[in-house]
Design a protein around this motif. Sequence first.
Motif, PDB file in Angstrom:
ATOM      1  N   UNK A 330       0.822  -1.216   0.000  1.00 47.76           N
ATOM      2  CA  UNK A 330       0.000   0.000   0.000  1.00 47.76           C
ATOM      3  C   UNK A 330       0.854   1.263   0.000  1.00 47.76           C
ATOM      4  N   UNK A 331       1.828   1.312   0.908  1.00 45.99           N
ATOM      5  CA  UNK A 331       2.669   2.508   1.003  1.00 45.99           C
ATOM      6  C   UNK A 331       3.572   2.613  -0.224  1.00 45.99           C
ATOM      7  N   UNK A 332       4.120   1.477  -0.679  1.00 47.91           N
ATOM      8  CA  UNK A 332       4.965   1.514  -1.870  1.00 47.91           C
ATOM      9  C   UNK A 332       4.199   2.018  -3.077  1.00 47.91           C
ATOM     10  N   UNK A 333       2.985   1.502  -3.280  1.00 46.72           N
ATOM     11  CA  UNK A 333       2.186   1.941  -4.421  1.00 46.72           C
ATOM     12  C   UNK A 333       1.763   3.396  -4.266  1.00 46.72           C
ATOM     13  N   UNK A 334       1.444   3.803  -3.037  1.00 42.55           N
ATOM     14  CA  UNK A 334       1.062   5.198  -2.805  1.00 42.55           C
ATOM     15  C   UNK A 334       2.212   6.145  -3.136  1.00 42.55           C
ATOM     16  N   UNK A 335       3.408   5.805  -2.681  1.00 39.52           N
ATOM     17  CA  UNK A 335       4.571   6.663  -2.937  1.00 39.52           C
ATOM     18  C   UNK A 335       4.887   6.697  -4.431  1.00 39.52           C
ATOM     19  N   UNK A 336       4.904   5.527  -5.075  1.00 38.81           N
ATOM     20  CA  UNK A 336       5.237   5.493  -6.503  1.00 38.81           C
ATOM     21  C   UNK A 336       4.170   6.198  -7.342  1.00 38.81           C
ATOM     22  N   UNK A 337       2.908   6.114  -6.926  1.00 40.26           N
ATOM     23  CA  UNK A 337       1.853   6.835  -7.632  1.00 40.26           C
ATOM     24  C   UNK A 337       2.057   8.339  -7.523  1.00 40.26           C
ATOM     25  N   UNK A 338       2.446   8.790  -6.317  1.00 43.91           N
ATOM     26  CA  UNK A 338       2.714  10.215  -6.123  1.00 43.91           C
ATOM     27  C   UNK A 338       3.915  10.653  -6.952  1.00 43.91           C
ATOM     28  N   UNK A 339       4.943   9.821  -7.002  1.00 41.83           N
ATOM     29  CA  UNK A 339       6.130  10.134  -7.806  1.00 41.83           C
ATOM     30  C   UNK A 339       5.766  10.215  -9.284  1.00 41.83           C
ATOM     31  N   UNK A 340       4.993   9.211  -9.752  1.00 40.20           N
ATOM     32  CA  UNK A 340       4.594   9.197 -11.164  1.00 40.20           C
ATOM     33  C   UNK A 340       3.760  10.428 -11.517  1.00 40.20           C
ATOM     34  N   UNK A 341       2.813  10.757 -10.652  1.00 38.96           N
ATOM     35  CA  UNK A 341       1.956  11.920 -10.910  1.00 38.96           C
ATOM     36  C   UNK A 341       2.768  13.208 -10.936  1.00 38.96           C
ATOM     37  N   UNK A 342       3.742  13.318 -10.040  1.00 33.09           N
ATOM     38  CA  UNK A 342       4.576  14.513  -9.981  1.00 33.09           C
ATOM     39  C   UNK A 342       5.402  14.677 -11.258  1.00 33.09           C
ATOM     40  N   UNK A 343       6.033  13.596 -11.707  1.00 31.17           N
ATOM     41  CA  UNK A 343       6.836  13.672 -12.924  1.00 31.17           C
ATOM     42  C   UNK A 343       5.968  13.923 -14.150  1.00 31.17           C
ATOM     43  N   UNK A 344       4.815  13.298 -14.208  1.00 29.91           N
ATOM     44  CA  UNK A 344       3.913  13.530 -15.333  1.00 29.91           C
ATOM     45  C   UNK A 344       3.464  14.988 -15.369  1.00 29.91           C
ATOM     46  N   UNK A 345       3.077  15.517 -14.201  1.00 31.11           N
ATOM     47  CA  UNK A 345       2.663  16.920 -14.131  1.00 31.11           C
ATOM     48  C   UNK A 345       3.769  17.871 -14.546  1.00 31.11           C
ATOM     49  N   UNK A 346       4.999  17.581 -14.101  1.00 26.35           N
ATOM     50  CA  UNK A 346       6.133  18.427 -14.484  1.00 26.35           C
ATOM     51  C   UNK A 346       6.381  18.424 -15.979  1.00 26.35           C
ATOM     52  N   UNK A 347       6.263  17.249 -16.597  1.00 28.45           N
ATOM     53  CA  UNK A 347       6.455  17.144 -18.042  1.00 28.45           C
ATOM     54  C   UNK A 347       5.367  17.886 -18.812  1.00 28.45           C
ATOM     55  N   UNK A 348       4.140  17.799 -18.318  1.00 32.65           N
ATOM     56  CA  UNK A 348       3.051  18.515 -18.984  1.00 32.65           C
ATOM     57  C   UNK A 348       3.248  20.019 -18.900  1.00 32.65           C
ATOM     58  N   UNK A 349       3.733  20.501 -17.767  1.00 34.49           N
ATOM     59  CA  UNK A 349       3.991  21.934 -17.613  1.00 34.49           C
ATOM     60  C   UNK A 349       5.076  22.417 -18.571  1.00 34.49           C
ATOM     61  N   UNK A 350       5.995  21.508 -18.931  1.00 32.19           N
ATOM     62  CA  UNK A 350       7.071  21.872 -19.855  1.00 32.19           C
ATOM     63  C   UNK A 350       6.650  21.708 -21.314  1.00 32.19           C
ATOM     64  N   UNK A 351       5.398  21.337 -21.545  1.00 33.73           N
ATOM     65  CA  UNK A 351       4.872  21.258 -22.904  1.00 33.73           C
ATOM     66  C   UNK A 351       4.957  19.898 -23.560  1.00 33.73           C
ATOM     67  N   UNK A 352       5.279  18.860 -22.784  1.00 32.16           N
ATOM     68  CA  UNK A 352       5.371  17.512 -23.364  1.00 32.16           C
ATOM     69  C   UNK A 352       3.983  17.003 -23.729  1.00 32.16           C
ATOM     70  N   UNK A 353       3.935  16.090 -24.703  1.00 35.40           N
ATOM     71  CA  UNK A 353       2.673  15.467 -25.075  1.00 35.40           C
ATOM     72  C   UNK A 353       2.170  14.587 -23.930  1.00 35.40           C
ATOM     73  N   UNK A 354       0.862  14.397 -23.893  1.00 36.15           N
ATOM     74  CA  UNK A 354       0.236  13.649 -22.803  1.00 36.15           C
ATOM     75  C   UNK A 354       0.840  12.257 -22.635  1.00 36.15           C
ATOM     76  N   UNK A 355       0.963  11.517 -23.739  1.00 37.76           N
ATOM     77  CA  UNK A 355       1.436  10.139 -23.634  1.00 37.76           C
ATOM     78  C   UNK A 355       2.906  10.079 -23.217  1.00 37.76           C
ATOM     79  N   UNK A 356       3.698  11.034 -23.693  1.00 34.42           N
ATOM     80  CA  UNK A 356       5.111  11.076 -23.315  1.00 34.42           C
ATOM     81  C   UNK A 356       5.264  11.441 -21.841  1.00 34.42           C
TER      82      UNK A 356
END
Length: 389
Positions: A330-356
Motif C-alpha cells: 500500500x505505502x509503496x504503491x502510494x509513494x510510486x503513484x505520487x512520484x509518477x503523478x509529480x513527474x507527469x505533471x512536471x512534463x506537462x507543464x514543460x509542454x510535453x505530449x500527454x502520452x510522453x
Amino acid sequence: MLGFLILSMASLLAGLAWSEAAMNTGRALQGLGSAFILPAALTIVMILFSHNPKELNKALGFWGASAAAGGTAGVFLGGVITEWLSWNWTFLINIPVGIFALIYSMRVLPAGVRQKGSVDVIGALAITAALVLAVYAIVTAEQVGWGSVQTITLLLIAALLLFVFFVIQKVKREPLIPLGIFAAPNLLVGNIAFGLLAGAWIPLWFFLNLYLQQVLRFSAFAGGVALVPMTVLVMVVMIGLTGRLVGRFGFKSILVIGLLVLAGSLFLLAGYTPINGNFVANVLPASLLGALGMALAFIPGTIASMSGAKPEETGLASGIANTSYQIGSAIGLAIMSAVAASWTGGQLEQGAEQIAALNTGFHAAFIGAAIAAVAGAFIALLFLRKPKQ
C-alpha cells in the motif's frame, strides 16, 4: 471460514454497488475478509509443515505460487470479464469461489484449538487508523501539496495514533502484538525486507499494466494476457526451484539475490519502455526478469519475516508477516503513484505530449520501486543472521 463469508458478502455489495460510497464500503469489507483469511491460512501451512524444513520450503513454494496465480487470475479474468460482461461481475465472480472455499474448508482444514483471552480491539483500531491515514496522506499529497495543512495534519495524526498503539501494547495485559516478539532473531529485519519486496513488486505490476494499456494501447484483455508469462515463471520457479535453493544456500542469500534481480528488472523497465515500444522486445524480457526476482525472494522473505518466532507465536508471526507485505504494498504503491503523478505533471507543464509525460511518470515509478528493492537487499545483507540449527 469467517473471512471467506465476509469476503463473499462484501463482493456481493461491491458488485451491486449503487454509489461510490457503497463501492468503497464493499471494498473495505473485502479487505476485512482478506485480513481474516491470510494470516489464518499461512498459520495452517506453518503448523502442518514446520516440523520438516524440506517439506516447509516445498509448502511455501505452493503458497507463493498460489498467491502469484491468484494475482494474475484477478488481472487476466478482470480484463476478460470487463470486456465481455461488465465490471460488476469482477466482484460477483468471487461469490461462487467463496462458497466453494467454505464448503471445501469443512472437509479438509483442521479445526484448530480455541484459546482463552480477549482481543485488543482498541489497539487494532489505532494501528489500522494510523496506517490508513498515512497511506491516504501520501496518495492525496500530489493533489493538495506535500506541505499542505491536510497532508501534514494527516501524517501527524497517523504518527500520534502509531505512538498510542505502542503505548497500548506496552501496558495491556493481552496486547494485539506483544512487542517482545520483535526480539526474535531476524523477525524485525525480515519483515522490513519483506515489506520492501512488496513495495517494489506491486508497483511493478501496477505500472506495467498501465504502460501496456495507456501507452501501448493494449485492451484490458490483452493487458491481462501479457502478464501471464510472468505468472507462469513465478509458479514454476517457486514450486520447482526456490525451496531447493533455500534448503541449499539458506534464506538470506536467496532473498538478497531475488531482490537485486527484481531491482534490475525495474531499472530495465525504466530505461527501455518507450512510447512506441514493442511487447516482445521492451516488456517481455524485463517482466520475466522481475518474475524471476520475485519467485526467488518471496519464499525466503516469508521465512525471514517469521524467523525466530516460537511455535506458539506462529499465528502472530504470520499475521505480522502478512501485514508487512500488505502495508509495504500500500505505502509503496502510494509513494510510486505520487512520484509518477509529480513527474507527469512536471512534463506537462514543460509542454510535453500527454502520452510522453505519462510514460515519464511510469519510468519514475519504476526507478522508485527499484530503489525499494535495492534497499531491501542491503538491509537483508547487512542485518539478517543465519539462524542456529
